[in-house]
Write a protein that holds these residues in place. Structure first.
Motif: not given
Ligand code: GCB
Length: 612
Positions: A96, A136, A179, A196, A200, A335-336
């Motif tokens: 992300d 995303n 996003n 996020f 990804t 983060g993701r």
């Protein structure tokens, strides 16, 4: 009416450039496009719209339109090109953008990313696709200046064929990822997690023969302990009337099949020797599918999952689901989460807690999580991001919800660990919402009737002081497993209230409490009535566990939540600072006291997988 709707959906999908998903990417010839991608932040979408707000990709000559997807370069000294990917900074993919650059932490909008690459096909006759694990939220994809399509949904895979556009040298793949949260999207504007953005998950090139095994479904048939049922689907000009083979060497199974005109071969094979997959013995078989010289390998477990009155039956035996909810976030890296290492960290913690089950909230997590769950023997609830109040009456919103659900079912239908498809979380009762959720449920059962359907509902208080708790949501009639979130002792009174609650759940169905819990800052100590302390959270867990055990149909729980996670709704300085603190593990990776309360409860249950 239904026919008209299906037609409309098809139209929408075609218009957006959706292509059916290729199953089992890791079993194929792939080239990774992960790594550094150049990026341009474009909050005004200057690289997409001209000054009259018309999309550049609709211009007569898009390659000279000014659209960033064209990757234009000045040829003459007087050429004016006002962007340059190659002079721009890079971001790591997968990843992300929020956690990679401080300046992008709160960014919600469009970012363009570019990857340049050369490519040599293994065989000139092969077909080539580009596959995205997830991006995303809305992604417009261009190769060498040509638009491949647009995808919506931040948590599911998509792919495009690039056979005719790919060159040996100097390809440029450009994506516009946006996003921005929007009211009519899924999820909608209002959630309790970080939005996020970016690419990804992995981006890969997949090379396959001209006619190839695109998809397959190989699981025990509905309610069957012996029949492996499903289908194999080919794609390509010579997909009809082809011989395909399915082999499971360990079971001494070899089945020859022939595809129909649509390239599909249904299968139904009886085997009396199957060792069932379970948390105690997560047995996976090598499964091989052959088409001419193409050989596709997978590791597949076989198990049945059913309900009988209040029981959940795994391979015919009653099981108690000792679970925990998880968001797709690695707090230690920030983060993701996306990698196998991230999955090992999260599911490793769940295992240490004594879990045999996890709720992957509130959207489909990356494929490593379900692959590892298969390997570890962790049962899984997968969830569609229909969260809180979405636009129930908007057909486009429904189409997006269904498409995301179809993508996760397509990806994970061969994973034995996945036992529940959850339609939604905490959605408010209304007629329009019932129509929406029932349609999603019917759709799911058409794709896969071998798993259980659920949704995280809400419960309501009745009687004196509202202390008698019921589930009066009409969608309860359409689920196999009754799940509800409840925060008695947190949003609803103090922990002592738990003791006074009476349960009057009339439905003769298994109950899984999909959420309970409260916040605590790891390392903050005080007495058990001082909010945000570990002691308060521990007290709340003790009281909650006692309370839920009084539900006669209780067959599992996934308290909220394994680890603290980022949420812009959580602004209390010093305590929250942008984190939802309901984790049993802090954002620093340290366990809070309540972790051990839940661990003790799970240990006290009679058997790792059973609780009759
Ligand atoms: C809920 C939601 C979850 C939130 C949680 C909370 O009911 O389902 O997404 O994060 O409560 O912490 O309030």
């Amino acid at each position: 009416m239904l026919k008209r709707l299906t037609f409309f959906l098809l139209l929408v999908m075609v218009a957006w450039g959706y292509e059916p998903l290729i199953q089992n990417i890791s079993g194929r010839t792939t080239t990774s496009l992960n790594g550094a991608w150049n990026y341009i932040v474009d909050p005004y979408e200057n690289g997409y719209y001209n000054y009259r707000y018309r999309p550049f990709d609709e211009a007569e000559d898009p390659s000279k339109s000014g659209g960033y997807f064209a990757n234009q370069k000045p040829v003459n000294p007087w050429d004016r090109v006002e962007y340059d990917f190659d002079l721009s900074e890079t971001l790591e993919v997968p990843g992300d953008w929020n956690s990679q650059r401080e300046k992008l932490f709160y960014y919600e909008g469009t970012i363009w990313l570019k990857k340049s690459f050369d490519y040599n096909r293994v065989s000139v006759d092969n077909r080539v696709f580009v596959h995205f694990g997830a991006a995303n939220y809305q992604t417009d994809v261009y190769l060498n200046g040509h638009k491949l399509g647009m995808h919506k949904g931040g948590f599911t895979p998509f792919n495009y064929e690039i056979t005719n556009l790919l060159k040996e040298k100097d390809n440029f793949l450009i994506v516009k990822v946006d996003n921005k949260r929007k009211k009519d999207e899924v999820p909608t504007v209002n959630t309790d997690w970080w939005n996020f953005g970016g690419l990804t998950r992995d981006v890969q090139i997949v090379e396959v023969p001209e006619t190839f095994i695109k998809d397959y479904f190989v699981q025990l048939g509905k309610d069957s302990k012996r029949t492996i049922a499903g289908y194999i689907q080919l794609d390509g000009v010579s997909k009809s009337n082809r011989k395909v083979e399915l082999l499971i060497p360990e079971l001494k199974l070899r089945k020859k099949l022939k595809t129909d005109e649509l390239g599909r071969a249904d299968l139904s094979i009886i085997s009396k020797r199957i060792k069932y997959w379970s948390p105690d013995n997560p047995k996976l078989y090598d499964v091989i599918i052959k088409l001419g010289s193409e050989e596709l390998h997978d590791q597949i477990g076989f198990r049945t999952i059913q309900t009988n009155g209040p029981d959940i039956l795994l391979n015919g035996e009653s099981i108690f689901l000792k679970g925990i909810s998880i968001h797709e976030e690695n707090p230690l890296r920030g983060g993701r989460a996306h990698s196998m290492e991230d999955a090992r960290l999260l599911l490793g913690w769940a295992k240490e807690l004594g879990c045999n089950y996890v709720r992957l909230a509130h959207y489909p997590h990356n494929e490593n999580m379900v692959d590892l769950a298969d390997e570890m023997g962790m049962l899984v609830w997968e969830e569609n991001p229909v969260y809180w109040t979405i636009s129930w009456e908007n057909v486009q919103t429904y189409a997006t919800a269904q498409q995301q659900l179809s993508e996760v079912i397509s990806r994970d239908k061969n994973r034995a660990s996945v036992i529940i498809w959850s339609m939604a979380n905490e959605t408010p009762v209304s007629d329009a919402r019932m129509v929406f959720l029932k349609k999603l449920r019917d759709f799911t059962l058409k794709q896969d009737d071998t798993r259980l359907i659920s949704a995280a509902l809400e419960m309501h208080g009745e009687g004196e002081g509202g202390l008698t708790r019921k589930i009066s949501d009409p969608f309860a009639d359409y689920v196999d497993v009754l799940s509800f979130n409840q925060y008695i002792g947190w949003y609803d009174g103090l922990p002592e209230k738990c003791d006074k609650i009476k349960w009057a759940i009339d439905q003769d169905k298994p109950v899984i409490i999909s959420e309970f819990g409260g916040g605590a800052l790891q390392g903050l100590h005080g007495d058990s009535l001082t909010i945000w302390t570990e002691e308060f959270q521990k007290y709340l867990y003790r009281e909650s566990i006692e309370m839920i055990q009084r539900i006669p149909q209780l067959r599992g729980a996934t308290p909220w939540i394994l680890v603290d996670f980022h949420s812009p709704r959580r602004v209390l300085p010093v305590i929250q600072d942008g984190w939802n603190r309901k984790g049993l593990i802090g954002s620093n990776g340290e366990k809070k006291q309540a972790f051990y309360v839940l661990q003790e409860y799970y240990k006290s249950l009679p058997n790792p997988s059973k609780n009759n």
